[in-house]
Design a protein around this motif. Structure first.
Motif, PDB file in Angstrom:
ATOM      1  N   TRP A  62       3.638  62.479  29.793  1.00 35.73           N
ATOM      2  CA  TRP A  62       4.949  62.699  30.392  1.00 35.73           C
ATOM      3  C   TRP A  62       4.813  63.700  31.535  1.00 35.73           C
ATOM      4  O   TRP A  62       4.181  64.731  31.391  1.00 35.73           O
ATOM      5  CB  TRP A  62       5.926  63.249  29.352  1.00 35.73           C
ATOM      6  N   LEU A  63       5.416  63.380  32.667  1.00 35.64           N
ATOM      7  CA  LEU A  63       5.524  64.334  33.772  1.00 35.64           C
ATOM      8  C   LEU A  63       6.872  65.045  33.699  1.00 35.64           C
ATOM      9  O   LEU A  63       6.966  66.235  33.948  1.00 35.64           O
ATOM     10  CB  LEU A  63       5.370  63.624  35.113  1.00 35.64           C
ATOM     11  N   VAL A  64       7.925  64.268  33.400  1.00 35.65           N
ATOM     12  CA  VAL A  64       9.255  64.811  33.134  1.00 35.65           C
ATOM     13  C   VAL A  64       9.718  64.122  31.856  1.00 35.65           C
ATOM     14  O   VAL A  64      10.072  62.950  31.871  1.00 35.65           O
ATOM     15  CB  VAL A  64      10.248  64.532  34.287  1.00 35.65           C
ATOM     16  N   ALA A  65       9.663  64.848  30.752  1.00 38.22           N
ATOM     17  CA  ALA A  65       9.959  64.252  29.450  1.00 38.22           C
ATOM     18  C   ALA A  65      11.462  64.227  29.187  1.00 38.22           C
ATOM     19  O   ALA A  65      12.196  65.106  29.651  1.00 38.22           O
ATOM     20  CB  ALA A  65       9.257  65.039  28.355  1.00 38.22           C
ATOM     21  N   PRO A  66      11.925  63.214  28.442  1.00 38.24           N
ATOM     22  CA  PRO A  66      13.346  63.206  28.064  1.00 38.24           C
ATOM     23  C   PRO A  66      13.635  64.356  27.110  1.00 38.24           C
ATOM     24  O   PRO A  66      12.850  64.641  26.213  1.00 38.24           O
ATOM     25  CB  PRO A  66      13.533  61.847  27.379  1.00 38.24           C
ATOM     26  N   ASP A  67      14.769  65.028  27.332  1.00 35.37           N
ATOM     27  CA  ASP A  67      15.091  66.168  26.478  1.00 35.37           C
ATOM     28  C   ASP A  67      16.500  66.127  25.902  1.00 35.37           C
ATOM     29  O   ASP A  67      16.909  67.045  25.215  1.00 35.37           O
ATOM     30  CB  ASP A  67      14.863  67.483  27.233  1.00 35.37           C
ATOM     31  N   THR A  68      17.258  65.072  26.202  1.00 32.33           N
ATOM     32  CA  THR A  68      18.609  64.943  25.629  1.00 32.33           C
ATOM     33  C   THR A  68      18.796  63.520  25.128  1.00 32.33           C
ATOM     34  O   THR A  68      18.021  62.621  25.442  1.00 32.33           O
ATOM     35  CB  THR A  68      19.708  65.223  26.679  1.00 32.33           C
ATOM     36  N   ARG A  69      19.871  63.315  24.368  1.00 30.87           N
ATOM     37  CA  ARG A  69      20.186  61.972  23.872  1.00 30.87           C
ATOM     38  C   ARG A  69      20.801  61.086  24.954  1.00 30.87           C
ATOM     39  O   ARG A  69      20.889  59.878  24.782  1.00 30.87           O
ATOM     40  CB  ARG A  69      21.138  62.053  22.676  1.00 30.87           C
ATOM     41  N   HIS A  70      21.231  61.707  26.044  1.00 28.29           N
ATOM     42  CA  HIS A  70      21.815  60.948  27.155  1.00 28.29           C
ATOM     43  C   HIS A  70      21.309  61.508  28.476  1.00 28.29           C
ATOM     44  O   HIS A  70      22.064  62.121  29.233  1.00 28.29           O
ATOM     45  CB  HIS A  70      23.345  61.009  27.104  1.00 28.29           C
ATOM     46  N   PRO A  71      20.009  61.317  28.791  1.00 28.08           N
ATOM     47  CA  PRO A  71      19.481  61.880  30.041  1.00 28.08           C
ATOM     48  C   PRO A  71      20.082  61.188  31.259  1.00 28.08           C
ATOM     49  O   PRO A  71      20.463  60.010  31.198  1.00 28.08           O
ATOM     50  CB  PRO A  71      17.979  61.625  29.939  1.00 28.08           C
ATOM     51  N   TRP A  72      20.177  61.929  32.353  1.00 29.73           N
ATOM     52  CA  TRP A  72      20.612  61.327  33.609  1.00 29.73           C
ATOM     53  C   TRP A  72      19.511  60.384  34.077  1.00 29.73           C
ATOM     54  O   TRP A  72      18.325  60.730  34.051  1.00 29.73           O
ATOM     55  CB  TRP A  72      20.857  62.402  34.667  1.00 29.73           C
ATOM     56  N   LEU A  73      19.915  59.197  34.499  1.00 31.06           N
ATOM     57  CA  LEU A  73      18.958  58.204  35.000  1.00 31.06           C
ATOM     58  C   LEU A  73      19.365  57.776  36.397  1.00 31.06           C
ATOM     59  O   LEU A  73      20.529  57.427  36.628  1.00 31.06           O
ATOM     60  CB  LEU A  73      18.930  56.977  34.075  1.00 31.06           C
ATOM     61  N   PRO A  74      18.438  57.787  37.356  1.00 34.85           N
ATOM     62  CA  PRO A  74      18.784  57.352  38.708  1.00 34.85           C
ATOM     63  C   PRO A  74      19.053  55.856  38.735  1.00 34.85           C
ATOM     64  O   PRO A  74      18.450  55.090  37.970  1.00 34.85           O
ATOM     65  CB  PRO A  74      17.538  57.701  39.529  1.00 34.85           C
ATOM     66  N   GLY A  75      19.944  55.455  39.610  1.00 36.47           N
ATOM     67  CA  GLY A  75      20.239  54.042  39.804  1.00 36.47           C
ATOM     68  C   GLY A  75      19.405  53.469  40.940  1.00 36.47           C
ATOM     69  O   GLY A  75      18.577  54.164  41.537  1.00 36.47           O
TER      70      GLY A  75
END
Length: 199
Positions: A149-162
């Motif tokens: 992982w370079l930027v790991a998910p840390d929440t249940r609803h991470p922001w995702l780019p469109g």
């Protein structure tokens, strides 16, 4: 970022991040159970449910990531796997991004004298596709497959780019890679001499 982590460490998946990743699969509890037993094991997860994934060559992906963090809104989760960068994106991105790249003449097909060489082919994974995601706990040193992982998910609803954000980042990265010169290209058949050795 979770307050329990060092602000400079973005490579570790939190329990909430693992729950989000597992939610993409058919059996999230089984995935989480597997990770409890083997936290250093990568898994294959389907796209198009919780996220889409845009896979880029590593160097170009790094340029995109730099643009997103230096000049834009930042990124969602980002992983590296077998020499490719996996940019996690909003559901629907895999379908829309290739069309946007073509419309802007940055796509794989391009136009006869378009910009086709500047953006390498981006592999867009959506519904019906699956990707291998790195383990929640990174191996030290990283495993032989280069999975981390370079930027790991840390929440249940991470922001995702469109798709629009990723298009912007790809175009910025491509433009940064293009060398612009006011001089014509050198004659390929011309002799080149080292004038610094003149007496």
């Amino acid at each position: 970022m979770s307050s329990t982590r060092n602000a400079s460490d973005v490579s570790g998946v939190t329990p909430d991040g693992a729950a989000w990743l597992a939610s993409a699969g058919t059996y999230p509890r089984s995935t989480l159970s597997y990770w409890r037993e083997r936290p250093d094991a990568p898994v294959v997860l389907p796209c198009g449910v919780a996220f889409d994934v845009v896979s880029t060559p590593a160097i170009f992906g790094r340029r995109m990531l730099d643009r997103m963090w230096d000049e834009g809104p930042g990124s969602g989760p980002v992983a590296e796997f077998r020499g490719r960068m996996l940019l996690f994106a909003a559901v629907g991105t895999a379908q829309r991004l290739p069309a946007l790249l073509e419309w802007e003449e940055w796509g794989a097909h391009g136009r006869p004298h378009g910009r086709t060489g500047a953006v390498p082919p981006l592999l867009c994974h959506g519904p019906g596709d699956a990707v291998t995601v790195p383990a929640p706990v990174g191996a030290v040193p990283p495993d032989r497959a280069g999975s981390r992982w370079l930027v790991a998910p840390d929440t249940r609803h991470p922001w995702l780019p469109g798709p629009e954000v990723l298009l912007w980042a790809a175009v910025r990265a491509a433009r940064a890679a293009v060398r612009i010169s006011i001089f014509p290209p050198p004659d390929q058949g011309a002799n080149v001499y080292d004038v610094s050795r003149r007496r």
